[in-house]
Design a protein around this motif. Sequence first.
Motif, PDB file in Angstrom:
ATOM      1  N   TYR A  33     -48.913  13.907 -43.829  1.00  0.00           N
ATOM      2  CA  TYR A  33     -47.327  13.235 -44.295  1.00  0.00           C
ATOM      3  C   TYR A  33     -47.196  12.922 -45.616  1.00  0.00           C
ATOM      4  CZ  TYR A  33     -48.743  11.955 -39.219  1.00  0.00           C
ATOM      5  OH  TYR A  33     -49.232  11.970 -37.769  1.00  0.00           O
ATOM      6  N   TRP A  34     -46.035  12.856 -45.929  1.00  0.00           N
ATOM      7  CA  TRP A  34     -45.610  12.112 -47.102  1.00  0.00           C
ATOM      8  C   TRP A  34     -44.572  11.301 -46.864  1.00  0.00           C
ATOM      9  CZ3 TRP A  34     -48.127  12.873 -51.629  1.00  0.00           C
ATOM     10  CH2 TRP A  34     -48.517  14.143 -51.942  1.00  0.00           C
ATOM     11  N   TYR A  35     -44.877  10.047 -47.576  1.00  0.00           N
ATOM     12  CA  TYR A  35     -44.061   8.898 -47.458  1.00  0.00           C
ATOM     13  C   TYR A  35     -43.742   8.590 -48.960  1.00  0.00           C
ATOM     14  CZ  TYR A  35     -45.016   7.685 -42.778  1.00  0.00           C
ATOM     15  OH  TYR A  35     -45.278   7.540 -41.572  1.00  0.00           O
ATOM     16  N   LYS A  36     -42.511   8.091 -49.356  1.00  0.00           N
ATOM     17  CA  LYS A  36     -42.068   7.603 -50.414  1.00  0.00           C
ATOM     18  C   LYS A  36     -41.793   6.079 -50.235  1.00  0.00           C
ATOM     19  CE  LYS A  36     -37.752   7.628 -53.429  1.00  0.00           C
ATOM     20  NZ  LYS A  36     -36.477   8.551 -53.217  1.00  0.00           N
ATOM     21  N   GLN A  37     -42.193   5.141 -51.240  1.00  0.00           N
ATOM     22  CA  GLN A  37     -42.044   3.722 -51.071  1.00  0.00           C
ATOM     23  C   GLN A  37     -41.456   3.251 -52.550  1.00  0.00           C
ATOM     24  OE1 GLN A  37     -45.751   1.430 -50.678  1.00  0.00           O
ATOM     25  NE2 GLN A  37     -44.467   0.018 -49.481  1.00  0.00           N
ATOM     26  N   LYS A  38     -40.505   2.716 -52.446  1.00  0.00           N
ATOM     27  CA  LYS A  38     -39.846   1.951 -53.502  1.00  0.00           C
ATOM     28  C   LYS A  38     -40.263   0.667 -53.498  1.00  0.00           C
ATOM     29  CE  LYS A  38     -36.246   3.533 -55.439  1.00  0.00           C
ATOM     30  NZ  LYS A  38     -36.152   4.491 -56.663  1.00  0.00           N
ATOM     31  N   ALA A  39     -40.022   0.017 -54.432  1.00  0.00           N
ATOM     32  CA  ALA A  39     -40.741  -1.694 -54.861  1.00  0.00           C
ATOM     33  C   ALA A  39     -40.057  -2.173 -53.934  1.00  0.00           C
ATOM     34  CB  ALA A  39     -40.394  -2.102 -56.351  1.00  0.00           C
ATOM     35  N   GLU A  44     -41.133   4.977 -46.611  1.00  0.00           N
ATOM     36  CA  GLU A  44     -40.043   5.843 -45.798  1.00  0.00           C
ATOM     37  C   GLU A  44     -40.765   7.300 -45.616  1.00  0.00           C
ATOM     38  OE1 GLU A  44     -36.460   4.202 -48.624  1.00  0.00           O
ATOM     39  OE2 GLU A  44     -36.203   6.033 -47.837  1.00  0.00           O
ATOM     40  N   LEU A  45     -40.558   7.610 -44.302  1.00  0.00           N
ATOM     41  CA  LEU A  45     -41.214   8.900 -44.136  1.00  0.00           C
ATOM     42  C   LEU A  45     -40.155  10.157 -44.764  1.00  0.00           C
ATOM     43  CD1 LEU A  45     -43.318  10.572 -42.255  1.00  0.00           C
ATOM     44  CD2 LEU A  45     -41.785  10.720 -40.470  1.00  0.00           C
ATOM     45  N   MET A  46     -40.967  10.976 -45.294  1.00  0.00           N
ATOM     46  CA  MET A  46     -40.152  12.357 -45.904  1.00  0.00           C
ATOM     47  C   MET A  46     -40.636  13.487 -45.138  1.00  0.00           C
ATOM     48  SD  MET A  46     -41.356  11.714 -50.175  1.00  0.00           S
ATOM     49  CE  MET A  46     -40.004  12.918 -50.688  1.00  0.00           C
ATOM     50  N   PHE A  47     -41.929  13.839 -44.861  1.00  0.00           N
ATOM     51  CA  PHE A  47     -42.070  15.094 -44.338  1.00  0.00           C
ATOM     52  C   PHE A  47     -43.663  15.048 -43.482  1.00  0.00           C
ATOM     53  CE2 PHE A  47     -39.373  17.764 -46.830  1.00  0.00           C
ATOM     54  CZ  PHE A  47     -39.554  17.132 -48.171  1.00  0.00           C
ATOM     55  N   VAL A  48     -43.530  15.544 -42.395  1.00  0.00           N
ATOM     56  CA  VAL A  48     -44.610  15.715 -41.536  1.00  0.00           C
ATOM     57  C   VAL A  48     -44.972  17.212 -41.366  1.00  0.00           C
ATOM     58  CG1 VAL A  48     -45.707  15.156 -39.388  1.00  0.00           C
ATOM     59  CG2 VAL A  48     -43.976  13.623 -40.449  1.00  0.00           C
ATOM     60  N   LEU A  54     -44.449  22.891 -41.059  1.00  0.00           N
ATOM     61  CA  LEU A  54     -43.597  21.659 -41.060  1.00  0.00           C
ATOM     62  C   LEU A  54     -43.003  21.469 -39.795  1.00  0.00           C
ATOM     63  CD1 LEU A  54     -42.378  19.657 -43.259  1.00  0.00           C
ATOM     64  CD2 LEU A  54     -40.283  21.357 -43.598  1.00  0.00           C
ATOM     65  N   SER A  55     -43.042  20.093 -39.628  1.00  0.00           N
ATOM     66  CA  SER A  55     -42.704  19.818 -38.142  1.00  0.00           C
ATOM     67  C   SER A  55     -41.445  18.686 -38.152  1.00  0.00           C
ATOM     68  CB  SER A  55     -43.688  19.212 -37.132  1.00  0.00           C
ATOM     69  OG  SER A  55     -44.184  18.053 -37.804  1.00  0.00           O
ATOM     70  N   ILE A  56     -41.494  17.928 -39.207  1.00  0.00           N
ATOM     71  CA  ILE A  56     -40.336  16.834 -39.534  1.00  0.00           C
ATOM     72  C   ILE A  56     -40.076  17.010 -40.943  1.00  0.00           C
ATOM     73  CG2 ILE A  56     -39.739  14.480 -39.690  1.00  0.00           C
ATOM     74  CD1 ILE A  56     -41.629  14.207 -37.102  1.00  0.00           C
ATOM     75  N   ASN A  57     -38.891  16.953 -41.365  1.00  0.00           N
ATOM     76  CA  ASN A  57     -38.085  16.785 -42.631  1.00  0.00           C
ATOM     77  C   ASN A  57     -37.187  15.982 -42.486  1.00  0.00           C
ATOM     78  OD1 ASN A  57     -36.863  16.809 -44.895  1.00  0.00           O
ATOM     79  ND2 ASN A  57     -36.619  19.206 -45.096  1.00  0.00           N
ATOM     80  N   GLU A  58     -37.249  14.566 -43.141  1.00  0.00           N
ATOM     81  CA  GLU A  58     -36.362  13.606 -42.921  1.00  0.00           C
ATOM     82  C   GLU A  58     -35.084  13.742 -43.788  1.00  0.00           C
ATOM     83  OE1 GLU A  58     -36.997  10.332 -40.284  1.00  0.00           O
ATOM     84  OE2 GLU A  58     -37.063  12.403 -39.957  1.00  0.00           O
TER      85      GLU A  58
ATOM     86  N   ASN B  95     -47.465  12.997 -27.998  1.00  0.00           N
ATOM     87  CA  ASN B  95     -46.619  14.013 -27.856  1.00  0.00           C
ATOM     88  C   ASN B  95     -46.920  15.273 -28.628  1.00  0.00           C
ATOM     89  OD1 ASN B  95     -46.156  13.469 -30.661  1.00  0.00           O
ATOM     90  ND2 ASN B  95     -44.509  12.414 -30.376  1.00  0.00           N
ATOM     91  N   THR B  96     -45.827  16.405 -28.673  1.00  0.00           N
ATOM     92  CA  THR B  96     -46.414  17.593 -28.728  1.00  0.00           C
ATOM     93  C   THR B  96     -46.586  17.911 -30.323  1.00  0.00           C
ATOM     94  OG1 THR B  96     -44.090  18.248 -28.965  1.00  0.00           O
ATOM     95  CG2 THR B  96     -45.365  18.591 -26.876  1.00  0.00           C
ATOM     96  N   ASN B  97     -46.011  16.996 -31.339  1.00  0.00           N
ATOM     97  CA  ASN B  97     -46.410  17.228 -32.611  1.00  0.00           C
ATOM     98  C   ASN B  97     -47.110  16.031 -33.108  1.00  0.00           C
ATOM     99  OD1 ASN B  97     -44.213  15.415 -33.045  1.00  0.00           O
ATOM    100  ND2 ASN B  97     -42.724  16.929 -33.406  1.00  0.00           N
ATOM    101  N   ALA B  98     -47.056  16.045 -34.450  1.00  0.00           N
ATOM    102  CA  ALA B  98     -47.703  14.831 -35.090  1.00  0.00           C
ATOM    103  C   ALA B  98     -46.922  13.643 -34.732  1.00  0.00           C
ATOM    104  CB  ALA B  98     -47.712  15.002 -36.529  1.00  0.00           C
ATOM    105  N   GLY B  99     -45.719  13.597 -34.627  1.00  0.00           N
ATOM    106  CA  GLY B  99     -44.949  12.338 -34.447  1.00  0.00           C
ATOM    107  C   GLY B  99     -44.770  11.656 -35.597  1.00  0.00           C
ATOM    108  N   LYS B 100     -43.702  10.696 -35.494  1.00  0.00           N
ATOM    109  CA  LYS B 100     -43.360   9.966 -36.702  1.00  0.00           C
ATOM    110  C   LYS B 100     -44.046   8.437 -36.759  1.00  0.00           C
ATOM    111  CE  LYS B 100     -38.350  11.388 -36.938  1.00  0.00           C
ATOM    112  NZ  LYS B 100     -37.157  10.835 -37.160  1.00  0.00           N
ATOM    113  N   SER B 101     -44.400   7.772 -37.651  1.00  0.00           N
ATOM    114  CA  SER B 101     -44.581   6.587 -37.986  1.00  0.00           C
ATOM    115  C   SER B 101     -43.614   5.894 -38.815  1.00  0.00           C
ATOM    116  CB  SER B 101     -45.972   6.415 -38.479  1.00  0.00           C
ATOM    117  OG  SER B 101     -46.939   6.511 -37.344  1.00  0.00           O
ATOM    118  N   THR B 102     -42.572   5.167 -38.273  1.00  0.00           N
ATOM    119  CA  THR B 102     -41.430   4.671 -39.026  1.00  0.00           C
ATOM    120  C   THR B 102     -41.730   3.253 -39.170  1.00  0.00           C
ATOM    121  OG1 THR B 102     -39.921   6.243 -37.980  1.00  0.00           O
ATOM    122  CG2 THR B 102     -39.048   4.153 -38.899  1.00  0.00           C
TER     123      THR B 102
END
Lengths: 118, 113
Positions: A33-39, A44-48, A54-58, B95-102
């Motif tokens: 995972y890549w997350y971005k964090q401001k001060a 905040e999630l960016m990519f998974v 690549l399964s998630i692009n926010e 779930n079927t993928n890595a899933g989100k952690s928000t």
Amino acid sequence: DTEVTQTPKHLVMGMTNKKSLKCEQHMGHRAMYWYKQKAKKPPELMFVYSYEKLSINESVPSRFSPECPNSSLLNLHLHALQPEDSALYLCASSHPARTGVESTGELFFGEGSRLTVL
Amino acid sequence: DAKTTQPPSMDCAEGRAANLPCNHSTISGNEYVYWYRQIHSQGPQYIIHGLKNNETNEMASLIITEDRKSSTLILPHATLRDTAVYYCIVRAYFNTNAGKSTFGDGTTLTVKP
């Protein structure tokens, strides 16, 4: 080895530069995972990536380009960034679901790469 | 993934128990509750997680209400080193993928001498 290693720890770049952030883990995790964090804000999630795909692009702007060349490595390529992109960039890894691996599903985070865009 | 609500800040005296609440009223049946903490300028660190039963490990205890709409993280004997931002996250791990952690906004815990 339960570490996620991120390099560089600090990066200063101009808006026309091209640079990359790197992340490495040797825990056998197949989700990264890549997350971005401001001060003073939460990460905040960016990519998974799951199994190097690549399964998630926010809805991240295209000036950020992720790459997962193998199961241990995750890169974030940076090009034509803006000053507002200055932040702490965090990499994390975990076991994805249904791997047959006994896991608690937690994320392991690196210490982050602090990026300053001038 | 369900949204969580946490108080923005809490204080605790050193040596006393710190009880950090989290509301996750829209949690669904396959979502786990995870807790992380982030000490200034470091990466978040996993603390504990649970589905519906109370859980305890060497760092903390997690109490989840019977309806699963809220939970409490307990640090039994807080030390100054426990000063950090604590995040409660709900995540459908299986779930079927890595899933989100928000991450929500978290609670800033300040342990005072």
